[in-house]
Design an enzyme around this catalytic site. Structure first.
Site, short mmCIF file in Angstrom:
data_model
loop_
_atom_site.label_atom_id
_atom_site.label_comp_id
_atom_site.label_asym_id
_atom_site.label_seq_id
_atom_site.Cartn_x
_atom_site.Cartn_y
_atom_site.Cartn_z
N GLY A 27 0.82 -1.20 0.00
CA GLY A 27 0.00 0.00 0.00
C GLY A 27 0.85 1.26 0.00
N ARG A 31 7.25 2.01 1.22
CA ARG A 31 7.60 0.59 1.43
C ARG A 31 8.03 -0.02 0.10
NH1 ARG A 31 2.83 -2.29 3.27
NH2 ARG A 31 2.96 -0.80 4.96
N ARG A 50 1.77 10.92 -9.12
CA ARG A 50 1.06 11.12 -7.85
C ARG A 50 1.85 10.60 -6.65
NH1 ARG A 50 -5.02 11.69 -8.21
NH2 ARG A 50 -5.37 12.23 -10.38
N ARG A 94 0.43 -8.78 -2.83
CA ARG A 94 0.32 -7.63 -1.93
C ARG A 94 1.13 -7.90 -0.68
NH1 ARG A 94 -1.67 -3.71 1.06
NH2 ARG A 94 -2.89 -4.24 2.89
N SER A 97 0.24 -4.21 5.63
CA SER A 97 0.08 -4.29 7.08
C SER A 97 -1.40 -4.53 7.38
CB SER A 97 0.58 -3.01 7.76
OG SER A 97 -0.21 -1.90 7.38
N GLU A 188 -7.61 -3.71 1.19
CA GLU A 188 -7.46 -3.84 -0.27
C GLU A 188 -7.72 -5.20 -0.89
OE1 GLU A 188 -4.88 -2.54 1.62
OE2 GLU A 188 -5.18 -0.42 1.19
N ASP A 211 -0.82 -3.68 13.92
CA ASP A 211 -1.49 -3.28 15.17
C ASP A 211 -2.48 -4.37 15.55
OD1 ASP A 211 -3.03 -1.84 12.81
OD2 ASP A 211 -4.48 -2.17 14.41
N ARG A 224 6.39 0.17 9.85
CA ARG A 224 5.45 -0.23 8.79
C ARG A 224 5.99 0.17 7.42
NH1 ARG A 224 2.09 1.28 12.94
NH2 ARG A 224 1.56 3.33 12.10
#
Ligand SMILES: O=P(O)(O)O[C@H]1O[C@H](CO)[C@@H](O)[C@H]1O
Ligand SMILES: O=c1cc[nH]c(=O)[nH]1
Length: 242
Positions: A27, A31, A50, A94, A97, A188, A211, A224
């Site tokens: 995401g 990362r 973007r 994917r 987190s 997602e 979390d 993360r």
């Protein structure tokens, strides 16, 4: 919305051929940058459109791309559609987190998402009143699980939920999902699995617990972004171990 048939797609700055047929799909675009610069050789950044960074390089001699998806299903769906339809991507993993929904799953554990329930309207629009069940590619899932066990990683396999609201107005719903065996929540995977199925491609979501919804524990933002080495290494091994 159509994407141009030649040249870059609407939201990615790459020319066809600049993106590998296998893509790791976090995401967080930072990362993506961390994974690409830490693990890939001969890395080039093919898109900064973007700020949603995308990179291609090689890992153990195999061409791999790493592309940020942004947060939530509408964002991921834009990039997944373009990767699958415009750039010919065949495998999407994917690396995200999640929040754990049960104490059986600990902070920093890995979760392999077998299925993804959702409250998103995206598949309701697509399938009207029919409840489609988005599922992982079995062979990617089995490979990731076997490799995780061989590496003695704390890994769980099972259903997850992809929900639209990070700050849920109905937290009781998360508890209800947990009662029905849902291990973790993220934002997602339902649309990722749906689009991979639509385009005859393979998809898997590997998650690190960032979390804990039950205990309230949490990792830091820094972790993360760049502290998910076990997940990144497992994803790379999964897509390159034939
Ligand atoms: O860490 P990533 O991959 O962004 O995944 C999770 O983190 C974001 C929320 O903080 C959502 O995108 C959720 O799915
Ligand atoms: O989507 C997410 C990701 C991490 N933690 C959550 O509670 N939700």
């Amino acid at each position: 919305m159509a994407t141009p048939s030649t040249g870059p797609s609407f939201h990615l700055g790459a020319m066809p051929g600049q993106i590998a047929d296998t893509v790791l799909f976090p995401g967080d675009p930072l990362r993506a940058e961390w994974i690409a610069t830490t693990y890939l050789s001969d890395v080039s950044c093919y898109s900064k459109v973007r700020g949603m960074l995308g990179f291609t390089g090689t890992y153990n001699g195999r061409r791999i791309s790493v592309q940020g998806s942004g947060m939530g299903q509408p964002s991921l769906a834009i990039y997944a559609n373009e990767l699958l339809s415009h750039y010919g991507v065949r495998t999407l993993v994917r690396v995200g987190s999640c929040g754990a929904l049960t104490t059986a799953v600990g902070l920093r554990d890995l979760v392999l998402a077998m299925t993804a329930s959702t409250d998103s309207a995206m598949n309701r629009v697509r399938f009207e009143s029919f409840d489609y069940a988005p599922a992982a590619d079995f062979f990617l899932l089995r490979k990731a699980y076997d490799l995780a066990v061989a590496r003695s990683l704390p890994v769980h396999v099972g259903p997850i939920a992809a929900i639209d609201s990070f700050y849920s107005e109905v937290p009781a719903q998360l508890l209800r999902l947990a009662e029905y065996g849902v291990l973790a929540v993220e934002m997602e995977t339902a649309v990722l699995y749906t689009l991979a199925a639509k385009f005859g491609a393979r998809a898997l979501t590997i998650l690190t617990v960032g979390d804990h919804v039950v205990t309230g524990e949490a990792t830091t933002g820094e972790e993360r972004e760049r502290g998910m080495a076990a997940m990144a290494e497992l994803a790379l091994a999964t897509v390159t171990d034939d």
